[in-house]
Design an enzyme around this catalytic site. Structure first.
Site, PDB file in Angstrom:
ATOM      1  N   ASP A  34       0.661   1.314   6.590  1.00 46.88           N
ATOM      2  CA  ASP A  34      -0.770   1.291   6.866  1.00 46.88           C
ATOM      3  C   ASP A  34      -1.125  -0.186   6.933  1.00 46.88           C
ATOM      4  O   ASP A  34      -1.200  -0.846   5.900  1.00 46.88           O
ATOM      5  CB  ASP A  34      -1.556   1.993   5.753  1.00 46.88           C
ATOM      6  CG  ASP A  34      -3.051   2.055   6.038  1.00 46.88           C
ATOM      7  OD1 ASP A  34      -3.541   1.198   6.805  1.00 46.88           O
ATOM      8  OD2 ASP A  34      -3.727   2.941   5.489  1.00 46.88           O
ATOM      9  N   HIS A  35      -1.291  -0.716   8.156  1.00 49.99           N
ATOM     10  CA  HIS A  35      -1.408  -2.170   8.284  1.00 49.99           C
ATOM     11  C   HIS A  35      -2.633  -2.726   7.567  1.00 49.99           C
ATOM     12  O   HIS A  35      -2.674  -3.918   7.237  1.00 49.99           O
ATOM     13  CB  HIS A  35      -1.404  -2.589   9.768  1.00 49.99           C
ATOM     14  CG  HIS A  35      -2.624  -2.191  10.526  1.00 49.99           C
ATOM     15  ND1 HIS A  35      -2.716  -1.006  11.212  1.00 49.99           N
ATOM     16  CD2 HIS A  35      -3.804  -2.826  10.720  1.00 49.99           C
ATOM     17  CE1 HIS A  35      -3.903  -0.929  11.796  1.00 49.99           C
ATOM     18  NE2 HIS A  35      -4.581  -2.013  11.512  1.00 49.99           N
ATOM     19  N   HIS A  63      -6.614   4.502   6.675  1.00 48.34           N
ATOM     20  CA  HIS A  63      -7.182   3.208   6.295  1.00 48.34           C
ATOM     21  C   HIS A  63      -8.351   3.331   5.323  1.00 48.34           C
ATOM     22  O   HIS A  63      -8.385   2.660   4.274  1.00 48.34           O
ATOM     23  CB  HIS A  63      -7.684   2.455   7.536  1.00 48.34           C
ATOM     24  CG  HIS A  63      -6.656   2.285   8.603  1.00 48.34           C
ATOM     25  ND1 HIS A  63      -5.321   2.077   8.329  1.00 48.34           N
ATOM     26  CD2 HIS A  63      -6.761   2.280   9.955  1.00 48.34           C
ATOM     27  CE1 HIS A  63      -4.660   1.954   9.470  1.00 48.34           C
ATOM     28  NE2 HIS A  63      -5.512   2.077  10.460  1.00 48.34           N
TER      29      HIS A  63
END
Length: 492
Positions: free
Chosen positions: A180-181, A243
């Protein structure tokens, strides 16, 4: 097992000719290589359907990193570590060729049998690749083996479970790195430090002193060329399930016993378990959906969502979500957490606003003065930093108040040296640090919560779509969601 020294590994990138690899992965690997964060004993095998030679592939890698390299001569040396293999993910022969190449590169670069498989491609192939990697012997190695997976991880809880079972047949949970950047972003990671390293905030981080928390993630861009993907995803699955809920968990979790992956994950899971489940009949009380129409952004007309490529002209897909989350535990009872995310908004911004309660007896109200609440704003992107909104005396003889801001800007101090999210996460995966990756327990709980909302929306047609203009702040119903509780969105 986490390693402290500069890691060495053979990295296999599935989808090596894709947009993600060219825009993010090669540049991140280059920066790690240039600053000495990874050992020079590494090799990268890029696999994709396209027929390329090693020389073609290395030229593409060099072209990708030249912006990051600013003309440095070591790009050629860096790209010499890259190899290419045309690949069919369903072909046993392709895996056997990859196995042979991997074995020779293990010896040539002395990677100690360490292998990292990065799946930067369509999620429908995740299970197939993982199963074939084991079946064809590529996971039989003397070093570590790790599987790095991009989102989305499934489309619902049942599909996520099915995918997880398939992958777990080849890799242990401790070897699966779900990226999950957002968790790699500097200021998202700073949330833990702000909370747990400051006596100013941690004693106040509860329902006695905080009235509400707001998380905003807005984009100016539309769906661009991702219409086909977005039609099956929407903002709820694309942004909220991963996110947004991850940021909620970091903001609301209890202090972990230790700052290690297991303890941090344990506390995040407790938050997700405490999220109040919403019945499908109650969704409209807690969530608002929106879809953008045509509008003006920077004096240029942009199309509405239904006019985008590969989008149904009568699409029911949401490009905006606002929601009210309730955490039913002792610390957060009574404190709403509001989230909103959307495309084609007026500005690009990701931030957290913590609004503190008014003091019990505000002497300045008796003088007819309006005193603003105290706010802590955590700016995640594009600016990185913290702003604390306070009240102080206005200059002059009279004792009147004025709002002031105390600012810390991470951009100004660290500038270009701030690690990009993918750079940090690739480095963590190579070191075996799972702190900023999503565990299956978190994925399952997130889907369990989101599925109720998506089922309610899929069973009804949004009669008011499109309901916000491109370049605006979103649908009016999102304002009403907060107004019912006596709050409003902070655009600070």
């Amino acid at each position: 097992m986490m390693t402290k020294e500069n890691p060495t590994s053979l990295i296999v990138i599935f989808g090596a000719t894709g947009d993600l690899a060219k825009r993010k992965l090669y540049q991140s690997l280059y920066r790690l290589y240039k600053n000495g964060s990874i050992s020079k004993n590494f090799a990268v095998v890029g696999v994709a359907r396209r027929p390329l030679t090693n020389e073609d592939f290395r030229a593409n890698v060099a072209k990708s990193v030249n912006g990051a390299a600013s003309g440095n001569a070591d790009v050629e040396e860096f790209s010499s570590h890259f190899y290419y293999q045309p690949f069919d993910v369903t072909s046993s022969e392709s895996y056997q060729q990859l196995k042979s190449l991997s074995s020779s590169l293990d010896q040539e670069y002395q990677t100690n049998g360490n292998r990292m498989f990065y799946l930067a491609m369509a999620p429908e192939f995740f299970g197939t690749i993982a199963s074939n990697l084991k079946a064809e012997g590529l996971t039989d190695t003397t070093g570590f083996k790790r599987l790095v997976i991009e989102k989305p991880f499934g489309h619902s809880l049942p599909t996520a479970k099915e995918l997880n079972e398939e992958i777990r047949g080849a890799f242990h949970e401790s070897e699966i790195y779900r990226i999950d950047h957002y968790l790699g972003k500097e200021m998202v990671q700073n949330i833990e430090v702000i909370r747990f390293a400051n006596a100013l905030f941690e004693p106040l981080w509860n329902n006695r002193y905080i009235s509400n928390i707001q998380i905003t993630s807005s984009e100016v861009l539309g769906v661009e060329d991702r219409g086909r993907y977005y039609e099956n995803s929407g903002a709820l699955r694309d942004m909220v399930q991963n996110h947004m809920l991850q940021m909620v968990a970091l903001l609301a979790m209890e202090p972990p016993i230790k700052l290690n992956p297991e303890e941090i994950r344990s506390e995040k899971v407790k938050v997700l378990r405490a999220l109040r489940q919403i019945d499908q009949s109650e969704v409209d009380q807690y969530f608002v959906r929106g879809q953008y129409s045509a509008g003006m952004i920077e004096e240029e007309r942009v199309p509405g969502y239904r006019e985008e490529n590969s989008v149904d002209p009568a699409s029911n897909t949401e490009t905006y979500v606002a929601g009210k989350l309730v955490i039913d535990n002792f610390r957060w009872a009574g404190v709403p957490i509001y989230i909103r995310t959307g495309k084609r908004m007026s500005s690009k911004s990701t931030k957290v606003v913590v609004q503190f309660k008014d003091i019990p007896m505000n002497l300045y109200y008796n003088r007819g003065e309006k005193v603003d609440p105290n706010l802590l704003v955590i700016h995640i992107q594009p600016d990185e930093g913290i702003t604390l909104h306070l009240n102080a005396k206005k200059s002059g003889k009279d004792i009147t108040t004025t709002p002031i801001k105390l600012d810390y800007s991470n951009n100004c101090i660290d500038g270009i040296n701030t690690p990009e999210a993918y750079e940090r996460l690739i480095f963590d995966a190579m070191r075996g640090d799972m702190t900023n990756f999503t565990h299956w327990d978190e994925v399952a709980l997130s889907w369990s919560f989101i599925d109720q909302v998506s089922k309610a929306w899929e069973s009804t047609t949004a009669e008011d779509f499109p309901n916000y203009e491109a370049g605006s702040v979103g649908p009016k119903k999102a304002d009403e969601l907060l107004k019912r509780d006596g709050f409003h969105w902070w655009n600070v």
